[in-house]
Design a protein around this motif. Structure first.
Motif, PDB file in Angstrom:
ATOM      1  N   GLN A  15     -11.522   6.795  -2.578  1.00 52.34           N
ATOM      2  CA  GLN A  15     -11.278   7.616  -1.388  1.00 52.34           C
ATOM      3  C   GLN A  15     -10.039   8.481  -1.589  1.00 52.34           C
ATOM      4  O   GLN A  15      -9.143   8.512  -0.771  1.00 52.34           O
TER       5      GLN A  15
ATOM      6  N   ASN B  23     -11.016   0.133  -2.911  1.00 50.25           N
ATOM      7  CA  ASN B  23     -11.710   1.234  -2.235  1.00 50.25           C
ATOM      8  C   ASN B  23     -10.917   2.534  -2.296  1.00 50.25           C
ATOM      9  O   ASN B  23     -11.491   3.611  -2.315  1.00 50.25           O
ATOM     10  N   ARG B  24      -9.606   2.416  -2.325  1.00 49.14           N
ATOM     11  CA  ARG B  24      -8.770   3.615  -2.307  1.00 49.14           C
ATOM     12  C   ARG B  24      -9.025   4.492  -3.535  1.00 49.14           C
ATOM     13  O   ARG B  24      -8.919   5.702  -3.473  1.00 49.14           O
ATOM     14  N   ARG B  25      -9.373   3.857  -4.641  1.00 57.14           N
ATOM     15  CA  ARG B  25      -9.668   4.632  -5.846  1.00 57.14           C
ATOM     16  C   ARG B  25     -10.863   5.552  -5.620  1.00 57.14           C
ATOM     17  O   ARG B  25     -11.004   6.570  -6.263  1.00 57.14           O
TER      18      ARG B  25
ATOM     19  N   ASP C  65       1.700   3.060   2.413  1.00 56.76           N
ATOM     20  CA  ASP C  65       1.087   4.047   3.308  1.00 56.76           C
ATOM     21  C   ASP C  65       1.134   3.468   4.723  1.00 56.76           C
ATOM     22  O   ASP C  65       0.498   2.440   4.995  1.00 56.76           O
TER      23      ASP C  65
ATOM     24  N   ARG D  52      -8.784  -3.001  -0.159  1.00 54.81           N
ATOM     25  CA  ARG D  52      -8.328  -1.649   0.173  1.00 54.81           C
ATOM     26  C   ARG D  52      -7.921  -0.893  -1.092  1.00 54.81           C
ATOM     27  O   ARG D  52      -8.224   0.289  -1.249  1.00 54.81           O
ATOM     28  N   ILE D  53      -7.235  -1.596  -1.997  1.00 52.42           N
ATOM     29  CA  ILE D  53      -6.788  -0.940  -3.239  1.00 52.42           C
ATOM     30  C   ILE D  53      -8.003  -0.529  -4.075  1.00 52.42           C
ATOM     31  O   ILE D  53      -8.038   0.560  -4.641  1.00 52.42           O
TER      32      ILE D  53
ATOM     33  N   GLU E  15       2.609   8.447   3.448  1.00 46.36           N
ATOM     34  CA  GLU E  15       3.284   7.662   2.430  1.00 46.36           C
ATOM     35  C   GLU E  15       4.681   7.214   2.845  1.00 46.36           C
ATOM     36  O   GLU E  15       5.458   7.995   3.380  1.00 46.36           O
TER      37      GLU E  15
ATOM     38  N   THR F 164      -2.781  10.405   3.488  1.00 47.41           N
ATOM     39  CA  THR F 164      -1.922   9.223   3.549  1.00 47.41           C
ATOM     40  C   THR F 164      -0.610   9.583   4.227  1.00 47.41           C
ATOM     41  O   THR F 164      -0.193  10.738   4.210  1.00 47.41           O
TER      42      THR F 164
ATOM     43  N   LYS G 244      -8.574  11.001   1.030  1.00 48.04           N
ATOM     44  CA  LYS G 244      -8.052  10.585   2.328  1.00 48.04           C
ATOM     45  C   LYS G 244      -6.578  10.935   2.474  1.00 48.04           C
ATOM     46  O   LYS G 244      -5.796  10.830   1.531  1.00 48.04           O
TER      47      LYS G 244
ATOM     48  N   ALA H  92      -2.261   3.243   6.571  1.00 45.68           N
ATOM     49  CA  ALA H  92      -3.133   2.213   5.988  1.00 45.68           C
ATOM     50  C   ALA H  92      -2.592   0.825   6.297  1.00 45.68           C
ATOM     51  O   ALA H  92      -3.362  -0.105   6.557  1.00 45.68           O
TER      52      ALA H  92
ATOM     53  N   LEU I  40       0.808  -1.224   0.000  1.00 50.40           N
ATOM     54  CA  LEU I  40       0.000   0.000   0.000  1.00 50.40           C
ATOM     55  C   LEU I  40       0.840   1.273   0.000  1.00 50.40           C
ATOM     56  O   LEU I  40       0.342   2.348  -0.330  1.00 50.40           O
TER      57      LEU I  40
END
Lengths: 136, 175
Positions: B81, B77-79, B31, B74-75, B88, B86, B84, B34, B29
């Motif tokens: 969100q 859903n991240r598109r 992040d 998660r990947i 990184e 991060t 949000k 995350a 991820l």
């Protein structure tokens, strides 16, 4: 096998697929052996790097803990909405004193009207007809 | 079952596997926040499902299977969100200074390591998962197949493609 490892063979080797033919070639070919060793070392550094990056892994927390503030906030908002619905704001209080004053004035006006013997427009005429101090 | 018995001391399971799950999530991820959250979710899911664990795979493979699925979700859903925040993880966190190399060699090693890090970031999700499980977690092809739900042959294909892509990027970076 006389030529150097192609991309697919190189990937096979790195993935751990090592047929005898490849083993034999890498055993005798200095260039391929060097290439394989360099890439292997690079992947080793990558592994170490990622492991050291995550070595300071944060301590595990109770999974629900981070939701608590949000739940409290949501509960407070819900309670506020319920209170507004159940107990709507009261209208502004009436100023009692002013009402009382205006009532008194009105009563006086009514009393004055009732106390007249004739309608207001006829009063000058009534004064001519009935002398002061005499009733009809 | 011996493997299922391992789950009776869940505190020990958490202590042993938490860093590994966090590391895999971080590599996938990029992040830190995350990755931490995902590792927690993974162990919580495992805790809730511990009664259903029959021990067909090792605890480690079972946990990685849960982590792989969570990362996939998660990947996706991240598109949705994108707003949000991060935290990184960058390639600067990755560099391991050995203190022995010359500055030139250290710079070159750093460049190549950065190329691998960036190349894995640009891999398709399955290739990246297989690559990380193989080269960071040291899992063999059968374990990876069990953790990802793919056949061994498909795992090989993803791994070969990932290796070719990473090698091409490293060559491009001046190996």
């Amino acid at each position: 096998m006389s030529e150097h490892l192609n991309d697919r063979q190189f990937s096979e080797w790195m993935a751990g697929e090592r047929p005898e033919e490849l083993v034999a070639h890498v055993g005798v070919c200095v260039a391929c052996r060097g290439e394989v060793a360099r890439f292997d070392a690079l992947l080793g550094s990558f592994r170490e790097g990622v492991r050291s990056m995550s070595a300071e892994a944060p301590v595990i927390r109770v999974p629900t803990a981070r939701w608590v503030p949000r739940l409290v906030l949501a509960g407070a908002l819900a309670a506020l909405l319920a209170a507004i619905t159940l107990y709507p704001p009261r209208p502004a209080p009436v100023v009692v004193a002013a009402v009382e004053v205006s009532d008194l004035v009105l009563f006086e006006q009514v009393n004055a009207q009732l106390a007249r013997r004739v309608p207001g427009a006829m009063e000058p005429l009534a004064a001519l007809t009935w002398p002061e101090g005499k009733s009809e | 079952m011996e493997r299922a018995a391992e789950l009776t001391d869940f505190d020990a399971v958490v202590a042993e596997y938490w860093p590994r799950i966090y590391r895999f999530a971080l590599g996938s991820l990029r992040d830190k926040g995350a990755a931490e959250s995902l590792a927690q979710d993974c162990l919580l899911k495992a805790w809730k499902a511990r009664d259903r664990f029959r021990g067909e795979a090792s605890v480690s493979t079972w946990l990685m299977q849960i982590a792989v699925n969570l990362i996939r979700d998660r990947i996706r859903n991240r598109r949705l969100q994108f707003w949000k925040r991060t935290t990184e993880a960058s390639v600067d966190d990755l560099i391991v200074a050995d203190g022995k190399s010359s500055p030139e060699k250290a710079a070159s090693a750093r460049q190549q390591l950065a190329a691998v890090w960036n190349a894995t970031a640009s891999l398709p999700e399955r290739q990246r998962t297989v690559f990380l499980l193989r080269f960071v977690e040291d899992m063999d092809l059968l374990e990876i197949a069990a953790a990802t739900g793919l056949s061994e042959g498909t795992v090989k294909v993803h791994l070969f493609r990932a290796l070719q892509a990473v090698r091409a990027k490293v060559k491009g970076a001046g190996q």
